[in-house]
Enzyme design. Structure first.
Site, PDB file in Angstrom:
ATOM      1  N   HIS A  80       0.842  -1.200   0.000  1.00 16.43           N
ATOM      2  CA  HIS A  80       0.000   0.000   0.000  1.00 16.43           C
ATOM      3  C   HIS A  80       0.875   1.247   0.000  1.00 16.43           C
ATOM      4  CE1 HIS A  80       0.186   1.466   4.239  1.00 16.43           C
ATOM      5  NE2 HIS A  80       0.306   0.194   4.575  1.00 16.43           N
ATOM      6  N   ASP A  90       5.835   2.491   7.266  1.00 17.44           N
ATOM      7  CA  ASP A  90       4.479   2.043   6.910  1.00 17.44           C
ATOM      8  C   ASP A  90       3.809   3.075   6.020  1.00 17.44           C
ATOM      9  OD1 ASP A  90       1.981   0.899   6.844  1.00 17.44           O
ATOM     10  OD2 ASP A  90       1.545   1.192   8.965  1.00 17.44           O
ATOM     11  N   GLU A 127      -5.163   1.626   2.017  1.00 17.59           N
ATOM     12  CA  GLU A 127      -5.079   0.450   2.881  1.00 17.59           C
ATOM     13  C   GLU A 127      -5.457   0.813   4.303  1.00 17.59           C
ATOM     14  OE1 GLU A 127      -2.858  -2.439   5.614  1.00 17.59           O
ATOM     15  OE2 GLU A 127      -2.785  -0.260   5.479  1.00 17.59           O
ATOM     16  N   GLU A 128      -4.968   1.971   4.751  1.00 19.19           N
ATOM     17  CA  GLU A 128      -5.192   2.368   6.142  1.00 19.19           C
ATOM     18  C   GLU A 128      -6.660   2.669   6.422  1.00 19.19           C
ATOM     19  OE1 GLU A 128      -2.966   1.826   8.137  1.00 19.19           O
ATOM     20  OE2 GLU A 128      -0.966   2.319   7.391  1.00 19.19           O
ATOM     21  N   ASP A 156       4.290  -4.812   3.651  1.00 24.64           N
ATOM     22  CA  ASP A 156       3.697  -3.746   4.463  1.00 24.64           C
ATOM     23  C   ASP A 156       4.551  -3.551   5.716  1.00 24.64           C
ATOM     24  OD1 ASP A 156       2.106  -1.923   5.697  1.00 24.64           O
ATOM     25  OD2 ASP A 156       0.323  -3.195   5.828  1.00 24.64           O
ATOM     26  N   HIS A 242       2.438   3.964  13.111  1.00 24.69           N
ATOM     27  CA  HIS A 242       1.314   4.885  12.888  1.00 24.69           C
ATOM     28  C   HIS A 242       1.481   6.221  13.617  1.00 24.69           C
ATOM     29  CE1 HIS A 242      -2.022   2.029  11.206  1.00 24.69           C
ATOM     30  NE2 HIS A 242      -0.920   1.999  10.498  1.00 24.69           N
TER      31      HIS A 242
END
Lengths: 432, 432
Positions: A80, A90, A127-128, A156, A242
């Site tokens: 992603h 990420d 994706e998130e 990922d 994140h």
């Protein structure tokens, strides 16, 4: 999931009263964690988008190299491209892994070394936001994905440290395990396998690959359609996931100094794609599939015992053992057929059957809890999207239903395992 | 093709000199037809569209009723909606046939009688420009069409008279033939079958259905993908085809007074769709397929003899005879399985195999002359898009190549026939 720094978190956590939190929830801050409610009151400022302004187009990108011998068999490798935060790990790391792999295959193609199978290099969007880009693509092109995709490799957050980790469908684990012998460990002197062994136990049998949970773009391929999938990565224990700290500065100085993990993961993925794209017979290990799944029957047994239900699982164990035996017979027949120079048209027929094996461990109506989840092999845990549950139709019957439902689900699962075994037997027959 | 009135045509034809035209080209005008060149000179005024103004969007329309029991098996019924001329016959007649059929199925659905299979009602655009609408759809959705379409019914210029005519894949001919017993003949007192028999020879075996040529929207389904297809119609000897006379006035006064042929063809198509959509086992007759194709081997023999080539066709005849026998064995096993109340999940497995039978008479690389034409069963004649050629890979080798090519093509065809037979045998096995 959006993490919060400990300085802010303590202002909320310290003000919670009520019962003590369960042991596993107690974190590192120097006070007893409690679950509330109150007395602290939290004001959350939410800026939400509404109406037409809340609709955003998303874009997946595709690069395709058409295969020379088996153009209708596709190997898909994807990552992603969107991120919550700066996303150096990420998922810039996964995105550049796909791009590096594509660069390697493009260089080979320019040198007239195109892969035997078609290779599809993808970056997914959104994706998130719920695996949207990959899910929409797989759903929209379901018939094509079903007809053509032989395996999916997902990348990922793959280079935020040096500790090797991989997750894969059981039939792909032997391939992934084997590849670790051929790639230098990031920053060390041995292979990835050596480092894995050193960091793990000294007993090689303990070097386990994980099963695929629900937290990334493999879900539509493997949990929705039953397509063998895998993921390889290097990681570390770090708190940047994140958060705003998942940045170029962090990655360069701490996460992967010298980008050696990035390099190693791109090498592993390139090798995986090369094997998947060029082996005349797809490198799917059906004996490993049967063997690993047979191992999970004991978990079923203990879940049943915990409920004090007397539901026999012997038929499932037998079916899986027979599937593993069919896989061994196939492997022997395959090796002698390959020694005899199997013609490509014959190999394509064998591969069509091999592609069916794990697809047959799905059912159209899916799980009772989640119809979209068609795989009877694995699902994400309905209570934890990141963790994996084997035999979800049966395990959810144990968790949510009654013994007769569990028994019916077991019989249905046995039926699917038998059909998967028949596909292996057809593959063996097609070798001759 | 744009026809011209005889008054205009004679002004050109009468002024041609040169050798006499072949006998078959001599028409009804009262002079000897000649082939030129000259001395007449023809000035043709062409108004062509160029650049962006020459690009026109085309639109196919779809109406879908989702099947209750076998939603993943689709029956498609279509007609092209565009026309050269007013097109009352070609193809308002086909379009309204599809719409009438859709209306009947919609009424049934409202009465809670939805079909077991999914039915797709289509009108195609740009058929007259090269079968564009249907071809683009089939090519774009090739994987879905391959995975789901069990049969295609095409309706093109279907009610310009009262004489019954039909063309179909051999496996669908028995179904079409049977349906003629259930529909009243347009304007008469018997059934369509009675009228067909009366207008044909008195020997029922002479009531032949044609094979599908290349002139309409079935081509992408049957010649490109090997999907069983059929067409039913009523016609007459008339000169209005593709002319301004193919109008509402002509149709109302001459072509189909009282629209009785329109009604009969809609009834036939509705019955065909109903059978195809509701029979638990697809009504594809593999014995008829093998038997009819075996009959064409003698044509091959005479084509080979005309070339004075000694190329044996015995293996093909044997393979087709075995395929026909497998079809008979299947039919017997099917009838007893149906008498025993075959479960739908089992029927779906049988149908998946039946769907493979004619698909296996295709090859990915197609014909040497036309790679798009993948069917080895039938193709339009490369020199006449309206006529049909059986075993085109072999017949084109006889026409354009040499004995060793013909022999190689025969061997390849035998191999495909054997694979089709194996699909029938798998269908039989799946019945148990």
């Amino acid at each position: 999931m959006i993490p919060m720094g400990y300085g802010n978190a303590r202002r909320f956590l310290a003000k919670l009263a009520g019962p003590a939190a369960p042991e596993g929830w107690q974190g590192g801050l120097p006070f007893q964690y409690r679950v509330g409610p109150g007395p602290a009151r939290l004001r959350l400022k939410v800026r939400s988008e509404r109406g037409a302004g809340a609709l955003h187009p998303i874009w997946n990108t595709f690069g395709i190299i058409r295969g020379t011998t088996y153009p209708d068999e596709w190997v898909v490798v994807g990552a992603h491209r969107d991120a919550w935060s700066p996303g150096a790990g990420d998922n810039v790391s996964g995105t550049v892994t796909v791009l590096e792999t594509a660069r390697a295959f493009a260089a080979l193609a320019r040198a007239a070394l195109r892969p035997a199978r078609t290779v599809v290099f993808v970056t997914w969007d959104a994706e998130e936001w719920g695996l949207m880009g990959s899910t929409e693509w797989v759903e929209e092109l379901e018939d094509s994905v079903n007809a053509h995709v032989v395996a999916y490799i997902n990348e990922d957050d793959v280079a935020s440290g040096t500790r090797f980790a991989a997750a894969a469908s059981p039939s792909l684990k032997p391939l992934i395990r084997d590849l670790t012998h051929y790639v230098p460990e990031p920053g060390g002197h041995g292979t990835v396998y050596d480092a894995w062994l050193r960091e793990g136990l000294s007993d090689t049998s303990a070097l386990r690959l994980d099963n695929l949970g629900g937290g990334s773009d493999f879900a539509a391929f493997t949990h929705h359609l039953g397509i063998p999938s895998a993921s390889v990565s290097f990681g570390s224990l770090n708190g940047v996931y994140h958060s705003m700290y998942d940045s170029y500065a962090w990655m360069t100085r701490f996460g992967d100094r010298g980008y050696r993990a990035h390099r190693a993961v791109a090498q592993l993925v390139s090798l995986a794609v090369a094997r998947l794209a060029n082996a005349p017979i797809l490198p799917l290990d059906c004996a490993a599939l049967g063997g690993e799944l047979a191992g999970y029957v004991t978990d079923l047994d203990s879940n049943l015992a915990a409920r004090h239900w007397s539901v026999p699982t012997a038929a499932l164990l037998t079916a899986l053992t027979r599937l593993a035996a069919a896989g061994q017979a196939f492997a022997a027949a395959r090796d002698s057929a390959l020694a005899d120079d199997l013609p490509a048209v014959r190999a394509a027929q064998v591969n069509r059957w091999l592609m069916q094996v794990e697809r047959r461990l799905t059912r159209p109506q899916g799980l009772v809890s989640r119809p979209w989840n068609r795989s009877l092999e694995f699902a994400s845990d309905v209570d934890n999207g990141y963790s994996t549950m084997a035999f979800p139709s049966v395990n959810e019957a144990i968790r949510f239903a009654d013994p007769s439902t569990a028994e019916r689900e077991l019989a249905d699962l046995v039926n699917h395992v038998d059909q998967a075994r028949e596909a292996i037997e057809q593959a063996t027959a097609a070798l001759r």
